[in-house]
Design a protein around this motif. Structure first.
Motif, short mmCIF file in Angstrom:
data_model
loop_
_atom_site.label_atom_id
_atom_site.label_comp_id
_atom_site.label_asym_id
_atom_site.label_seq_id
_atom_site.Cartn_x
_atom_site.Cartn_y
_atom_site.Cartn_z
N GLY A 166 20.12 1.79 -87.87
CA GLY A 166 20.77 3.05 -87.49
C GLY A 166 20.09 3.66 -86.29
O GLY A 166 19.11 3.12 -85.77
N PRO A 167 20.63 4.81 -85.82
CA PRO A 167 20.09 5.41 -84.60
C PRO A 167 18.63 5.82 -84.75
O PRO A 167 18.20 6.19 -85.85
CB PRO A 167 20.95 6.65 -84.39
N ASN A 168 17.89 5.72 -83.67
CA ASN A 168 16.52 6.23 -83.62
C ASN A 168 16.58 7.74 -83.87
O ASN A 168 17.23 8.46 -83.12
CB ASN A 168 15.96 5.92 -82.22
N PRO A 169 15.89 8.22 -84.92
CA PRO A 169 15.97 9.65 -85.22
C PRO A 169 15.46 10.54 -84.10
O PRO A 169 15.71 11.75 -84.10
CB PRO A 169 15.09 9.80 -86.48
N LEU A 170 14.76 9.96 -83.13
CA LEU A 170 14.23 10.77 -82.03
C LEU A 170 15.26 10.96 -80.91
O LEU A 170 15.02 11.68 -79.95
CB LEU A 170 12.98 10.11 -81.45
N ARG A 188 11.93 8.71 -76.04
CA ARG A 188 13.10 9.05 -75.24
C ARG A 188 14.37 8.43 -75.77
O ARG A 188 15.36 8.37 -75.06
CB ARG A 188 12.85 8.65 -73.80
N GLY A 189 14.35 7.94 -76.99
CA GLY A 189 15.60 7.61 -77.65
C GLY A 189 16.03 6.16 -77.71
O GLY A 189 17.15 5.89 -78.17
N ALA A 190 15.21 5.22 -77.27
CA ALA A 190 15.60 3.81 -77.41
C ALA A 190 15.71 3.48 -78.89
O ALA A 190 14.89 3.92 -79.69
CB ALA A 190 14.57 2.92 -76.74
N ASP A 191 16.73 2.71 -79.27
CA ASP A 191 16.90 2.36 -80.68
C ASP A 191 16.10 1.10 -81.02
O ASP A 191 15.71 0.90 -82.16
CB ASP A 191 18.37 2.15 -80.99
N ALA A 192 15.92 0.25 -80.04
CA ALA A 192 15.07 -0.94 -80.23
C ALA A 192 14.51 -1.32 -78.87
O ALA A 192 15.12 -1.05 -77.84
CB ALA A 192 15.87 -2.09 -80.82
N VAL A 193 13.32 -1.91 -78.90
CA VAL A 193 12.67 -2.34 -77.66
C VAL A 193 12.11 -3.73 -77.88
O VAL A 193 11.55 -3.99 -78.95
CB VAL A 193 11.50 -1.38 -77.29
N PHE A 194 12.31 -4.60 -76.92
CA PHE A 194 11.55 -5.85 -77.02
C PHE A 194 10.91 -6.22 -75.70
O PHE A 194 11.41 -5.89 -74.64
CB PHE A 194 12.36 -7.00 -77.63
N VAL A 195 9.74 -6.83 -75.85
CA VAL A 195 9.00 -7.29 -74.68
C VAL A 195 9.09 -8.80 -74.71
O VAL A 195 8.92 -9.41 -75.77
CB VAL A 195 7.53 -6.84 -74.76
#
Ligand code: SF4
Ligand code: SF4
Lengths: 174, 225
Positions: free
Chosen positions: A132-136, A59-66
């Motif tokens: 750069g942007p998440n290609p999705l 769904r377009g997140a560019d980075a995720v951290f837990v």
């Protein structure tokens, strides 16, 4: 379409006891950290399932951290160990499909360490900027299928119970 | 249970080439327990394929469903209203499930997403090992519940061979010698004399393939004798 500067969207999944408290503390301390981070509070980082992480990227997140408690200090004993394992597995899965695994990370952030939360938030934003942007992102709204409705089991293994009253399958729903 | 492992995404993509409507079909029995093809794994694979499709600019739809079991016709019937919508059914069951799905919906393209490996048991979280080779002639009563036919790389029915070294197997010193394990187990059970029983060779004709079996209660003619 107008050329706008790329602003990464970073998702932070924080356990309520440590990481979220640390984020709160960072706020009370008036620490400045990247405004790109959206915090979602979880009861425990062990709640994180690889599918949630994959969906965030779809769904377009560019980075995720837990972020979970410090090692050995999880309120549910080993939730953070599970959360970390889920993140590692999800990293493998996104690498396999062709997305940079660096877009995903797990951090141990003790409740008392507001500055560490701020550093992690900045670090992940910087990473996203670099990659750069998440290609999705552009296809985030595109429908690509979902789960089919599971047919109800005509013969449930156990009788259902409603308000303490057993209901035999034959009696079924009103 | 049957232990299987997911194929690489590359390999799965290769099989799916040209398919636009795909249904990923999981199985809720053995492969769910060994974390290869249950509901969770179906979700993950379907999601990976969706993302991969989007990254490649493909217009494809990946739907998902997990059946209780894929090796029973009764459960496959549940798919009947759906199958006509898909170019391919990607099965995450063991080889038996894949084949029954292909037979049940003959004429539909059914593809295997897993490699079926062995009959095994769980050693630790996320870890399984082979325990039985389905030899059709179980001798576990004589070997203290440890299968030399499976655990010994040479399948020695009378062991150990001359190569055992301090209880380790000469083929792979990582493994303990099956016969050393059997010796210790029989000692523990006080049945060490059993190790002297010479095992005749197994009747390999029993494993002639394909194996078939009928439960005595379901004898063809139903006659009493
Ligand atoms: S002897 Fe070994 S391979 Fe044969 S049925 Fe028993 S456990 Fe399985
Ligand atoms: S050392 Fe033991 S397990 Fe290994 S081949 Fe010889 S008998 Fe079999």
């Amino acid at each position: 379409m107008s050329e706008r500067k790329f602003e990464p969207k970073v998702l932070a999944l924080c356990c309520t006891y440590c990481a979220y408290t640390a984020a709160d503390l960072a706020g009370s301390l008036r620490l400045e950290y990247s405004p790109n981070v959206r915090v979602v509070k979880l009861m425990c980082s062990g709640k994180v399932d690889p599918i949630l992480l994959l969906r965030a990227f779809e769904r377009g997140a560019d980075a995720v951290f837990v972020a979970g408690c410090a090692q050995g200090e999880c309120h549910f004993l080993e939730g953070n160990v599970r959360g970390k394992r889920a993140v590692q597995h999800a990293k493998r899965l996104i690498a396999e499909l062709g997305l940079e695994p660096e877009r995903l990370e797990f951090f141990h952030i003790p409740a008392s360490d507001g500055p560490l939360f701020a550093r992690c938030a900045d670090q992940m934003t910087a990473r996203a900027r670099e990659l750069g942007p998440n290609p999705l992102r552009s296809s985030a709204q595109q429908d690509a299928g979902s789960a089919l409705e599971q047919p109800r089991d005509a013969h449930p293994a156990l009788p259902q119970c409603r308000a303490g009253v057993l209901i035999r399958a034959a009696e079924g729903d009103e | 249970m049957i232990v299987a492992q997911r194929k690489s995404l590359e390999r799965i993509e290769q099989m799916l080439e040209g398919c636009e409507q795909i249904l990923v079909v999981g199985c809720g029995t053995c492969v769910a327990v060994c974390m290869a093809g249950g509901e969770k794994e179906v979700q993950l694979l379907a999601e990976q394929l969706r993302m991969r499709g989007k990254l490649g600019g493909l217009r494809r739809t990946i739907d998902e469903i997990t059946l209780t079991r894929q090796c029973d016709h009764e459960y496959l019937d549940q798919l009947a209203p759906h199958v006509h919508n898909y170019d391919a059914l990607l099965s995450m069951a063991c080889g038996a499930g894949v084949q029954l799905l292909a037979e049940h919906f003959e004429g539909r393209l059914v593809l295997p997403a897993l490699d079926t490996r062995f009959i095994g048991a769980s050693d630790a979280e996320g870890q399984w090992s082979q325990r039985c080779s389905a030899c059709c002639e179980c001798i576990l009563d004589l070997t203290g519940g440890i299968c030399p036919h499976t655990l010994c790389p040479k399948g020695q029915l009378n062991g150990p061979c001359g190569g055992a070294d301090h209880g380790r197997c000469e083929v792979d010193p990582e493994n303990e010698c099956a016969w050393a394990l059997i010796y210790r187990r029989l000692e523990l059970l006080g049945r060490l004399d059993q190790i002297r029983t010479i095992q005749p060779p197994k009747d390999h004709s029993a494993t002639t393939r394909p194996g078939r079996q009928r439960h005595p209660a379901f004898d063809a003619d139903g006659s009493e004798d």
